[in-house]
Every structure is written in C-alpha cells, then in structure tokens.
Design an enzyme around this catalytic site. Structure first.
Site, PDB file in Angstrom:
ATOM      1  N   GLU A 159       0.810  -1.152   0.120  1.00  0.00           N
ATOM      2  CA  GLU A 159       0.096  -0.136  -0.027  1.00  0.00           C
ATOM      3  C   GLU A 159       1.149   1.403  -0.099  1.00  0.00           C
ATOM      4  OE1 GLU A 159      -3.314  -0.491   2.845  1.00  0.00           O
ATOM      5  OE2 GLU A 159      -3.784  -1.990   1.819  1.00  0.00           O
ATOM      6  N   GLU A 282      -4.493  -8.857  -0.551  1.00  0.00           N
ATOM      7  CA  GLU A 282      -5.449  -8.587   0.476  1.00  0.00           C
ATOM      8  C   GLU A 282      -6.902  -8.554   0.233  1.00  0.00           C
ATOM      9  OE1 GLU A 282      -4.196  -5.708   3.411  1.00  0.00           O
ATOM     10  OE2 GLU A 282      -2.369  -5.826   3.042  1.00  0.00           O
TER      11      GLU A 282
HETATM   12  O1  AHR Z   1      -5.190  -6.529   6.719  1.00  0.00           O
HETATM   13  C1  AHR Z   1      -4.974  -5.335   7.710  1.00  0.00           C
HETATM   14  C2  AHR Z   1      -4.284  -3.951   6.824  1.00  0.00           C
HETATM   15  O2  AHR Z   1      -5.229  -3.746   5.903  1.00  0.00           O
HETATM   16  C3  AHR Z   1      -3.042  -4.324   6.140  1.00  0.00           C
HETATM   17  O3  AHR Z   1      -1.880  -3.966   7.036  1.00  0.00           O
HETATM   18  C4  AHR Z   1      -2.914  -3.184   5.314  1.00  0.00           C
HETATM   19  O4  AHR Z   1      -2.015  -3.541   4.205  1.00  0.00           O
HETATM   20  C5  AHR Z   1      -4.407  -2.946   4.685  1.00  0.00           C
HETATM   21  O5  AHR Z   1      -4.751  -1.685   4.771  1.00  0.00           O
END
Ligand code: AHR
Length: 478
Positions: A159, A282
């Site tokens: 991110e 994710e």
């Molecule tokens: O999964 C939780 C968080 O969500 C992670 O650390 C981040 O990459 C995302 O914003």
C-alpha cells in the site's frame, strides 16, 4: 487453476502470529518447535499454497535483522501500526520460512520499501536464498539453517499510496524500478516481483504503474475489503445482523469482479498478452472488532455469511485466472476473516476455513467453462445473481463443480449440462447452517461444518441439483 488463488496472509497484527501460530517451544500449548500443533495440522489439511508475511502495513516498518539470531537477544520494537504493542521479534525470518515449509506453503515476503532500502531488501534475499559462502549465507548457517530456502514471491512494499509511504504513483513507479534491479533470488527459481497496486478502484494508479514500470513488473497487487455498510467507521457486526446486512455484504463483495475487470482492462492497454499478473494479496470481509476486544487487533467472529462470501470470491478469482495469479485472504489466524481462531489452548476452525476446505479440489485443476443461470436473489431494494459456480478437472481426473446459493430462505434448482463430459456417479459436500449468522465457537466448534450432500442427480449429460438455501456445495463427478 493455480493453487495460489487460495493463498493466505499473516501479519504481525494482534494475535495473528503470536498465540495464533507461534507460542514458543517452552509453551504448555502443544507445539512443533514453537508452532501451535493444532493450527499447523488445520492449515496442512486445507493445503495452504502460499503465505504472505510479515505485512501489511507492518512490513514497511519491519527490519529483517531484528528477527534473526538468538530469540532472547532480539530487539523489542513497538508495533506502531497495530496498537503500539511490543513486538518481541521472536517470530522472524527463520521462524516464518520454517513455518511455511512445515505447512507446505510457498513463501511470499513483503519487503520494506517505505522505511527500508534496496540494500536491506537485497541482503534479506541473499541471506535466505544463497547457497554460496557469502557472509550473509554463512550468517544464516550460523543461525541454524544450512540449506538455502526458496522464496517464490516478493512484494515491493505494501500500500505504497498509504501506510507504505504516502506515495504518488509516479514516485512509486520510479522506486519500484530501482528496487527491482536489486531484488533477486540466489537460488534457481526466479522470484516473482509484486508491485504495490491500487487502493480498490484507483485505476489511475494502475495506469501510471504499467506505463512507467510495467516492463519490470511480474504482478501488481490489488487490495479490496468487503465492508457490509460501506463505512469504515461502522463496518457492521460479525454476528448481529439480519437479511438486509446479509445481502448488502454479498452485493458489496461482488465489486471484486468489477475491480478485477477494470484493472485488467487498464493493464491490457500495456500488456495485451497478460504477462503481468494481478495479485489480490489482501481481500476479505472487514467487520467491527468483537465487542470487548482490542480494536487495533482486528479480531472478528466469522459466520456462515463469511463462508458464502469467501466462496463467491474464490469463484471470481477462478473465473479471472488468466489475469489473477494469486489471492491472499486477510488474514490466516485471529485477524479479520480468519481461517482459525485461538484462545490460549483452544482453537476453532471458522466457516471460512470450511469454504477453503471444500474448494481445495480446485488447486491444480484445469478450469472448465461453466455457465449457470438462476433468478436473481432479491431482498428489499437489493438484488444480486441467484447462483455462483466454478468447475474444473482436478488432479485426480474427476470433474468438480462448486455451486453457491446466496438466498438465505429459498433453495435454488440448477441444471448443468456437461458438454462433452461423461460421468457415471456424483457425490458432494455441503456447507450450510440453520441460521445465516451461525458461527463456530470454542464451546461449540462444529455448528458450521461440511456434511455429505446427496441432492444432485445425473440424467445423461445433465446434472440436476437442488441447492438448499444459503449453501455452498461442491460436487465431484466420476
Ligand atoms: O489487513 C490489515 C491491513 O489492511 C494491512 O496491514 C494493510 O495492508 C491494509 O490496509
């Protein structure tokens, strides 16, 4: 179908690592060299193909040298992203790589780009993957690991538009180019480099990245979380919900399909041959933390709704397998949409675990086209398609068909024509429960659990199935 579509994500966050996976060799909790035995066995049973570690946001604060050498001499840091708790670093590179080996998963490391350097990341890879007599490889041997490990994937930051450095796409594209020159495996297998991709529907990010660094990128990540209310401040309860929240969640999760199509279309402009993959590293349902828990630990219960949502996402990934090469649900243990919840010596498999369990037949399968139609499922002003499906010929030669009925009250009748396929017998497994918010708890761990399913009939080349309400069914035809 690539096994990696069923990948996992494990971050140093809450009890995702400590207590969830790692208890240490001296623990009274049964363990294998410090790893919880119950968790290792459960993960092996669903054939976890790949694990992304150590973050997430944590990755861009993590310095790998903190996590090597004697555990009692490792520095204690503050986990600034997740509650300001102490990070003892007792679970470091050796512990992770050995864990991945134990479970049988490939290793996907997130390199620190936000606060690290190309040198640091490059040293980490040499330390882990070199069989030479270099000082770094010798240091690894001195720390107890003779043979080099294999690292299959490296994320170049996480991110980068947010917690990974608040970067603009052009700046990150330049940084990616620089890192990519130094990130290589010393082993025989080349590392797949994953660029930090867009936040949900930020197509401009993908466009800039592909235009300015696409030639050096193997895959671009995509992060998208399903939030029932669509609002970060009040995401919705994990267990206290009715049909309005049920359909809102499923409707929200369908955005995954659109995001993949949209980002892929941008990538097609630069990469029509689809060399560059999308790595949905994710994804999952993000709900309000359990009442009474530390909000920074992102601990949430997991219901049948999560399992149905997971199955629909796995169908989406499988349908887009020409672009989506990996997906990692957030997160493996005790965090967000977890496979497993633990509480000291207790452990429970969640409904989402069982959705992955049913879908493991698709790991390594050859995808088969499947076109299903059913009346939309409607509630109030909302409506979504009434049936979801995947099909493939599995490694044992059988044909598997997954079907999901999202309607919590009505069965759906599906007829599937097996064009060109002959089958003589069908057997199935079903995941459902009496209530849409049914959960598994430490006291009642088997409320949502797969059972045999006999509701499918073969008539010639037509498979006729009556799919119970709110159910996931996987059929195997031979
Ligand atoms: O999964 C939780 C968080 O969500 C992670 O650390 C981040 O990459 C995302 O914003």
């Amino acid at each position: 179908m690539r096994p990696e579509l069923q990948g996992q994500f494990a971050e140093h966050l809450g009890h995702g690592i400590y207590d969830g996976i790692w208890v240490g060799e001296g623990s009274s909790i049964p363990n294998i060299h410090g790893y919880r035995k119950d968790v290792v066995e459960a993960l092996k049973a669903i054939k976890v193909p790949v694990i992304r570690w150590p973050g997430g946001c944590f990755a861009d604060t993590y310095h790998w040298r903190d996590g090597i050498g004697p555990q009692d001499r490792r520095p204690v840091r503050v986990n600034t992203n997740w509650g300001g708790v102490e990070e003892p670093n007792s679970f470091g590179a050796h512990e992770f790589m050995n864990f991945a080996e134990l479970v049988g998963a490939k290793a996907y490391l997130s390199a620190n780009v936000g606060s690290g350097s190309p040198q640091e990341a490059s040293d980490w890879l040499e330390y882990l993957t070199s069989d030479s007599r270099s000082s770094l490889a010798s240091e690894r041997r001195a720390n107890g690991r003779d043979k080099a490990w294999r690292v299959d994937y490296v994320g170049v930051g996480n991110e980068a538009w947010g917690c990974g450095g608040n970067m603009r796409p052009g700046a990150y594209a330049d940084l990616y180019r620089r890192y990519s020159a130094f990130l290589r495996s010393s082993g025989a297998t080349p590392i797949v480099k994953v660029a930090s991709g867009a936040n949900a529907d930020d197509l401009a990010w993908t466009d800039t990245l592909m235009a300015q660094a696409g030639d050096l990128i193997d895959a671009i990540s995509l992060h998208f979380y399903t939030i029932p209310t669509g609002q970060w401040a009040h995401k919705g309860s994990a267990t206290e919900f009715g049909e309005a929240e049920w359909i809102a969640t499923l409707k929200a999760t369908l955005k995954m399909d659109r995001l993949i199509r949209d980002h892929s279309a941008v990538m097609d402009k630069y990469d029509p041959g689809r060399r560059v993959g999308l790595s949905v590293d994710e994804w999952g349902v993000w709900l309000d933390a359990e009442p009474g828990s530390n909000g920074a630990f992102l601990y949430q219960q997991n219901s049948l709704r999560d399992a149905v949502t997971a199955a629909i996402n796995l169908d989406i990934f499988q349908a887009h397998a020409d672009r989506v090469r990996m997906a990692n649900i957030a997160q493996m243990v005790n965090v967000l949409q977890a496979m497993i919840l633990t509480d000291h010596e207790k452990m429970v498999r969640t409904p989402t675990y069982y959705a992955f369990d049913l879908y493991q037949v698709f790991q390594g399968a050859v995808a088969l086209p499947v076109d299903v139609a059913a009346p939309d499922y409607r509630f109030g002003a909302d409506s979504i398609p009434g049936l979801y499906a995947s099909a493939g010929r599995d490694v044992a030669g059988a044909v598997d068909v997954a079907l999901v009925n999202p309607d919590p009250s009505h069965p759906v009748h599906a007829e599937i024509r097996l064009a060109g396929l002959t089958a003589h017998a069908v057997r199935g497994r079903i995941l459902t429960a009496p209530a849409m918010n049914a959960v598994n708890t430490f006291d009642r761990p088997d409320v949502v659990k797969p059972a045999d399913f006999n509701g499918a009939v073969l008539k010639g080349d037509v498979l006729s199935v009556v799919l119970p309400a709110k159910a996931i069914v996987v059929l195997t035809l031979k």
